[in-house]
Enzyme design. Structure first.
Site, short mmCIF file in Angstrom:
data_model
loop_
_atom_site.label_atom_id
_atom_site.label_comp_id
_atom_site.label_asym_id
_atom_site.label_seq_id
_atom_site.Cartn_x
_atom_site.Cartn_y
_atom_site.Cartn_z
CG ASP A 77 -1.64 5.99 -0.27
OD1 ASP A 77 -2.45 5.15 -0.66
OD2 ASP A 77 -1.97 7.02 0.34
CG ASP A 203 -2.53 12.09 1.28
OD1 ASP A 203 -2.14 11.57 2.34
OD2 ASP A 203 -3.61 11.79 0.74
#
Lengths: 569, 569
Positions: A77, A203
């Protein structure tokens, strides 16, 4: 750790063995820390260099030249993306410098002025204790010192991220601050800033709404996005949850909430901003593995309220995940995002491992919302600022009705090109049986190809096919055919894209649909053939192919190594 | 039309030429009707026989033997499904008897006592005027004569369907009634029963809620399901719309609303019924083309209110669309549906055209809802009543840990088998690196195969791969790899399915996930190999393969022709 830093020299054949050796040593010597339940300050548990970037070799045949990829090892990511005071874009990323599979998560770091020429920086965040990882998160600039970390400066940066404590089966939200504009970080001593005693809570993406910081963060296995607000990035108040929306898959990950411009698709006339909530799911995407969806609505300071109950996907292929929007782009400008261009179903096995690295980021892309004809509110996505790397070569071909052209771009050193196909003056009453615009990227050496095309009648499918490249073709998760229905306006249609050694990105109908598709050929694809058939006789087809300059070439030493910014620290 | 009926004799080589000739004649002779704006009574505009079923040859190598398919020509959506007073299941279907591509929509008709042995019936509904079509719809029984059509009987049947007026660009909802239990219909003279002056308003599905008839019907291009109620099937009141929900694609089609049992997945303990709303979209599915999604909620007499905003797909492959639930199954029983097992992206081109027919229906399936571990509310789907066609042959193999088995089912005349693989006593602490259960259906003649497998660790993907069958493999829309994440309970896992010449249906983890996948081999697949690897040593694998009897064989004459029920009218 300086000896480890010095020992860390690039040798493409043995680097991972070296790293594993170093890591083993390190873990052994740090075993005393294993009893620590949790650290709130950064600890020095990583064997990887702190003083210099990890070096890399970007010359491999599968290594994209205008897409970001890590110098070596494994990336996933994008994290912490922000624009600094000096206009520098900062990209951090989930990074395993020790291996070409996921694990051992650090925050890698790179900077760029144009989002194409990247300078690798030293690793920014290290796991605080053994068996921990610095998982995904975001970063913001704090010019007004809301956090109190920056009494004497207006270019402070705060990173907000998840720490995964493997031994504790715990994920918390933590922060770290940078007084040098995002290059080095100190961990906040009051960490964690949010702990809900959850093993799947991660996240955080922070943005600015009015006078407050707003965080979206997922309880992944509860299919819930928590929304928190804070005056100072340290104290967070839970305001609402956004739960059980869209495709659930089996986990929610990597949410983003961003105020985004709306525009009339044809005139470009701006409208009132809306709020975009993106959400990635993994595993369990409709095409298998990972995918990102988005919701359109309005954030009222505590709740995100959707304008409808529709579920929309960002990408119609299989290699676009966990996209993040840069913090610091003015709200009235199209928002810029970068996504991880891979899929967890196969990312740990793809053939780039033979070159010592795995995973790339997508192109940087601009995004706005439009109320499109027939299909309604849609995210319009286009490649950002390609002119920064466009070389001075272009080939253009034009024809009407049935016709075809071949462009040989073997001359382009990077093997990366930007292409555009515009079809205008379309007249459906004059169509043949199958009015199509098809194009193929071909290796004249191996015969491998990537195919694509559009049918101007019927259900208007635009399709992609990667089944005719050799590498990885038989992997059972390597879905090779993708398509989307594009309800074009009946008179003009276009597709543009970038092909870059092992990735193709396409933007259909001026960005109404986008797709990110990896492919792994044995030989470089260097020919583009385009053909129109059964189109109306007066329809005009305009093909243009621009060579792109490698974003890495200037930074490459004589032996092929990119050492990045070794002077920063 | 009787001469046309007599002329309609089956000749596999020339039948379509004959039909086209007849159709041409008919259209010419009916040109006088072309000026009629709309007819509300059935008109005699079809050249196809009214007195006997269309004959068919079901012996082709691609022709499924335990799935319904039309005798010849092209079929799409299932329509009008109901259970008659005598327990007979009636299946109607969108039917083009004139060609092997879609168009010229009639309602074909077939009946069955067990949902596997079908008796083809004469075409039930014919287009009322030239350039019109009888589009999809539903049927109900009206034992209490709410409609007034059935003063002297308790087995009346009313069909509710869309008439598409091509020349008018208009779709209306119309009804027809049957006094002979669903075999022949008279059109209601008050048609249309709903006309909103829309060109995309279709697919009414009527069910019974309390004392009212309730219709769900789509304004396809407005992404809206209209909900109407009626006391008598003739007068309909609009009560609400269900708009912009789920994955939009580019059109909504074929909604169903049905009260459906809930059950505990492990104990089978029944809970309170919920209402299931299914909705098909075409084109624009995530995998391309057509797909069906579902919403879970409660219907309160006027509105359908979802329990959440999740989007759930019925099937994780690409060949399941427009499923319809039988009217007349008791509410406390699992509800039975049948779907069209194809995809509009390629249905008009698939290789079965060489056998004079295209498209099959899915297996009949039972459905209930469960609140599944981790993933929440889920539709559980299993094949219905296969015992009705199971022959007396079964092969069973059992092993523990690593092992494999091959079952040669060439002996099964139908080439259709039901298989089940149960894995029990799974222990994750004892796994090797890649704990898998893989299976392959193989042609020993051509080497073609269908592959599938499950990974018991990591993201728990179950995958299917049809890329190794020859027929149609290079079609650009023929996506060949599918997968789903199955969060099994860690100790037991199973898959069962039916393979039937050119279709595989699988039901994973006792029906938590289902997939319908066409495939077109040159040679029949007659071997099943199964292997387990890296499973815990004590894990027990039980494989069983049952031969299935052809549902068509008994009805086939010596020359291979199934003539269906020629004596009804």
């Amino acid at each position: 750790m300086s000896t480890l830093g010095e020992a860390f020299t690039f040798d493409s054949s043995s680097i991972f063995d070296n790293m594993k050796l170093l890591l083993g040593t390190s873990v052994a010597s740090l075993a005393v820390l294993a009893s620590a339940q949790r650290l709130t300050n950064v600890s020095d548990t990583s064997p990887f260099p702190r003083d210099s970037p990890v070096p890399g070799n970007y010359t491999g045949g599968l290594r994209p030249q205008v897409h970001f990829s890590p110098p070596q090892g494994f990336m996933n990511d994008p994290n912490g993306m922000f624009v600094g005071k000096d206009g520098t874009y900062h990209l951090y990323y989930q990074y395993n410098p020790a291996d070409i599979v996921a694990g051992n998560q650090h925050w890698g770091h790179a900077t760029s002025k144009d989002l194409y020429r990247w300078e690798n920086q030293p690793i920014a965040l290290y796991p605080p204790v053994p068996n921990s990882g610095v998982f995904s998160g975001s970063a913001v600039t704090d010019p007004n010192n809301t956090s109190g970390f920056f009494p004497d400066q207006d270019d402070g940066v705060v990173a907000i991220f998840t720490v995964n404590y493997g031994d504790l089966k715990l994920q918390t939200q933590d922060i770290a601050y940078s007084r040098d504009g995002g290059y080095t970080f100190e961990w906040y001593e009051g960490n964690p800033v949010i702990d809900t005693n959850s093993k799947d809570f991660r996240d955080p993406k922070v943005s600015r709404y009015g006078d407050e910081w707003v965080m979206v963060v997922t309880w992944s296995q509860e299919f819930s996005i928590g929304i928190y607000t804070s005056p100072n990035l340290k104290n967070w108040a839970h305001t609402s949850n956004f739960t059980d929306h869209g495709f659930l898959g089996t986990q929610y990950e990597c949410p983003n909430m961003v105020s985004i411009p709306t525009r009339d698709y044809d005139t470009g006339e701006p409208g009132e901003n809306l709020d975009l909530l993106t959400l990635s799911i993994q595993p369990g995407a409709p095409l298998g593995g990972s995918v990102t969806q988005y919701f359109i609505g309005r954030f009222n300071g505590t709740h995100f309220n959707t304008i409808d109950q529709a579920t929309r996907l960002n990408d119609f292929a299989k290699d676009n995940y966990a996209g993040q929007f840069f913090y610091g782009i003015p709200e009235d400008k199209p928002q810029i995002d970068i996504a991880w261009a891979s899929n967890w179903q196969y990312t740990n096995r793809v053939p780039t491992g033979s070159e010592g690295w795995r995973s790339i980021m997508s192109l940087p892309r601009t995004n706005y919302l439009t109320n499109a004809t027939r299909i309604g509110w849609t995210l319009v996505t286009e490649p950002y600022g390609l002119e920064a790397i466009t070389d001075n070569s272009v080939e253009e071909k034009t024809w009407t009705g049935n016709g075809s052209a071949i462009v040989d771009f073997a001359r382009v050193e990077s093997n990366a090109v930007h292409f555009s196909i515009n079809v205008t003056n379309i007249n459906a009453t004059d169509f043949g049986a199958n009015p199509t615009l098809n194009f193929t990227f071909l290796s004249p050496v191996s015969g491998e190809s990537i195919r694509a095309g559009f049918l101007f009648s019927g259900d208007n499918p635009f399709w992609l096919d990667r089944s005719h490249t050799n590498g990885f073709a038989d992997d059972v998760f390597w879905t090779s055919k993708f398509s989307v229905a594009d309800i074009y306006n009946g008179t003009v249609w276009n597709v543009e894209g970038v092909i870059d050694r092992s990735v193709l990105e396409v933007f259909v109908d001026r960005g109404i649909h986008a797709a990110t598709m990896l492919f792994f050929p044995d030989q470089p694809l260097t020919l583009l053939s385009v053909a129109s058939r059964d189109l109306s006789a007066d329809a005009k087809v305009e093909l243009a192919v621009w060579g792109l300059e490698s974003g890495w070439a200037d930074a490459t030493s004589a032996n092929g190594t990119v050492v990045g910014n070794a002077t920063r620290v």
